[in-house]
Design an enzyme around this catalytic site. Structure first.
Site, PDB file in Angstrom:
ATOM      1  N   GLN A  70       0.816  -1.208   0.000  1.00 56.21           N
ATOM      2  CA  GLN A  70       0.000   0.000   0.000  1.00 56.21           C
ATOM      3  C   GLN A  70       0.852   1.260   0.000  1.00 56.21           C
ATOM      4  O   GLN A  70       2.029   1.234   0.343  1.00 56.21           O
ATOM      5  CB  GLN A  70      -0.907   0.017   1.233  1.00 56.21           C
ATOM      6  CG  GLN A  70      -2.045  -0.983   1.213  1.00 56.21           C
ATOM      7  CD  GLN A  70      -2.961  -0.768   2.405  1.00 56.21           C
ATOM      8  OE1 GLN A  70      -2.980  -1.567   3.322  1.00 56.21           O
ATOM      9  NE2 GLN A  70      -3.720   0.313   2.398  1.00 56.21           N
ATOM     10  N   HIS A  71       0.216   2.352  -0.343  1.00 53.79           N
ATOM     11  CA  HIS A  71       0.702   3.726  -0.138  1.00 53.79           C
ATOM     12  C   HIS A  71       1.806   4.194  -1.072  1.00 53.79           C
ATOM     13  O   HIS A  71       2.050   5.389  -1.168  1.00 53.79           O
ATOM     14  CB  HIS A  71       1.211   3.932   1.296  1.00 53.79           C
ATOM     15  CG  HIS A  71       0.271   3.572   2.381  1.00 53.79           C
ATOM     16  ND1 HIS A  71      -0.998   4.093   2.481  1.00 53.79           N
ATOM     17  CD2 HIS A  71       0.420   2.728   3.446  1.00 53.79           C
ATOM     18  CE1 HIS A  71      -1.588   3.600   3.554  1.00 53.79           C
ATOM     19  NE2 HIS A  71      -0.760   2.764   4.146  1.00 53.79           N
ATOM     20  N   ASP A 221      -2.043  -4.910  -0.238  1.00 56.48           N
ATOM     21  CA  ASP A 221      -1.628  -6.190   0.332  1.00 56.48           C
ATOM     22  C   ASP A 221      -2.487  -6.634   1.508  1.00 56.48           C
ATOM     23  O   ASP A 221      -2.838  -7.819   1.616  1.00 56.48           O
ATOM     24  CB  ASP A 221      -0.143  -6.167   0.714  1.00 56.48           C
ATOM     25  CG  ASP A 221       0.255  -4.990   1.597  1.00 56.48           C
ATOM     26  OD1 ASP A 221      -0.614  -4.172   1.974  1.00 56.48           O
ATOM     27  OD2 ASP A 221       1.462  -4.878   1.899  1.00 56.48           O
TER      28      ASP A 221
END
Length: 460
Positions: A70-71, A221
């Site tokens: 992520q991110h 994820d």
């Protein structure tokens, strides 16, 4: 007629992992992996190179989906090329920008109400602000912002830039409550408007690979792990990987103004309140290095010590911390004396610190209305015998340990099967085999001593 096969990709911080499964029941028929470069930033081409190394396995699949870290900030120019290496979730350089963004919008409560989360240095929106301040020429060249899984899905054959609600909810400029982007927040961070991927419906078929396989929208994820485990309300997952996470599926979005709980969406249309710690399995790795032990030996040392490690307490903020938000913190070892300075006690203190940090995470979920029916312990760190043995006493509840598996990749594979089947709900794959662990006591004293150190230790 041959049975349908689906592939799930887990593009994590450290590697690309692929599982090839039967679409009907999720049984794994083959798997492969390829490494990524180490660090807190990575050029997206490295992810594609790793995926190319497992291409033979992918091309056996009738459908594919990608779950990824992520991110991560993938900033693209007008030609669709990255303007710089992607800044990853574990890069904390944007902590000052996170604080500034929170203040500019009117505080943590305003962010929680609009985005479901209070942005920390891990969030994409803070990385965009960092780039705007420190690399303004690159920021001006940025015309499209993606996440790692979005970029890989597009390269695999998506008909347009596309993401899913789960991964979009970790950007800091998309609302789980309304299901819409918040372009004013992206503009405030980057300094100008930029394109964002379309948010696909759960299970939507978003394109076709070069070999004719259906392509699912992919996800983050943690959302992939939830899908791979088949989570239902009341299930709380504690995952011990590079980061530590505690999350659960719920029917209503979370909006925690304290910032401790991120109010993410999941990959099915529900929500995924999540608490993330920056330090998890690396605590065990560091303790193994300090004791001169292998990870297996570290478990044996920890189990040879008494609960409480002879009064030794570790605050495991080895590389800063995300929950609590202490990006500049370092680890603290307290209570050291000549009588408890043993390898066994150091190993025990490390395992207890890891579990106390994650038990705090579960408590934060409970404060947002999550009512744990059971705790599922997954991830590489869950394979340590000492972690499995000590977890029930520190969590104060029985712990279920599913059989070790690549649950993020399995969740992506399940999403691929969903896109292939074009059904309203994902396929009902069997629950993974699991073992149950219980304790005849609760280690309240260990948690109390840990909490006292957590609340009084200086951020140094």
């Amino acid at each position: 007629m041959p049975e349908s096969l689906v592939a799930g990709v887990d593009s994590s911080t450290q590697s690309t992992k692929v599982v090839l499964c039967r679409a009907a029941d999720g049984a794994v028929v083959a798997a492969a992996s390829a490494p990524h470069p180490d660090g807190t930033e990575c050029h997206p081409d490295h992810w594609w190179s790793a995926l190319s190394q497992v291409q033979d396995l992918l091309e056996r699949a009738d459908a594919v989906a990608v779950a990824a870290q992520q991110h991560g900030m993938v900033a693209l120019d007008g030609a669709g090329e990255p303007v710089r290496p992607a800044l990853l979730w574990n890069d904390t350089r944007s902590a000052p920008q996170a604080r500034a963004l929170v203040e500019e919008l009117g505080g943590a409560k305003a962010w929680a109400e609009r985005t479901g989360s209070v942005p920390l240095a891990s969030f994409t929106v803070t990385k965009l602000r960092w780039m705007a301040e420190h690399e303004p020429d690159l920021a001006r060249r940025t015309e499209q912002v993606m996440l790692p899984h979005d970029w890989l899905t597009l390269r695999l054959g998506a008909s347009e830039p596309v993401t899913d609600r789960g991964d979009a909810s970790g950007t800091g400029y998309w609302s789980p409550a309304t299901g819409a982007y918040l372009p004013d927040l992206l503009r405030a961070a980057l300094g100008h408007d930029a394109g964002t991927p379309r948010v696909a419906a759960p299970g939507e078929r978003v394109g076709e690979t070069a070999w004719g396989a259906a392509l699912g929208p992919g996800t983050g994820d943690n959302m992939g792990a939830a899908l791979g485990l088949g989570l239902e309300p009341g299930d709380v997952v504690v995952s011990i990987g590079t980061s530590g996470t505690a999350f659960a599926v719920t029917g209503e979005p979370a909006a925690d103004a304290s910032g401790l709980v991120a109010g993410f969406a999941d990959a099915t249309g529900r929500f995924l309140p999540l608490v993330c710690t920056l330090n998890a399995a690396r605590i065990l790795t560091a303790a193994a290095a300090m004791t001169g032990a292998s990870l297996e030996e570290l478990s044996a040392l920890a189990l040879a010590a008494e609960p409480g490690a002879g009064g030794l307490t570790l605050l495991p903020y080895l590389d800063g911390e995300r929950t609590p938000d202490r990006p500049d913190a370092s680890g603290v070892l307290a209570g050291l004396s000549t009588s408890n300075a043993t390898r066994e006690n150091l190993a025990r203190a490390a395992v207890e610190a890891l579990l106390c940090s994650l038990a705090d995470a579960v408590d934060h979920l409970a404060a947002q209305g999550v009512r744990p029916r059971r705790v599922l312990l997954i991830g590489g760190g869950a394979r340590a015998a000492a972690v499995r043995a000590l977890a029930p006493a520190i969590f104060g509840t029985p712990v279920t340990v599913p059989e070790p598996a690549e649950y993020v990749a399995l969740g992506a594979a399940r999403q691929a099967a969903w896109a292939l089947a074009a059904t309203p709900e994902p396929p009902a794959w069997p629950a993974p085999p699991a073992t149950e662990h219980t304790a005849d006591r609760t280690d309240a004293g260990v948690r109390a001593r840990y909490a006292a150190l957590r609340d009084t230790a200086p951020e140094i």
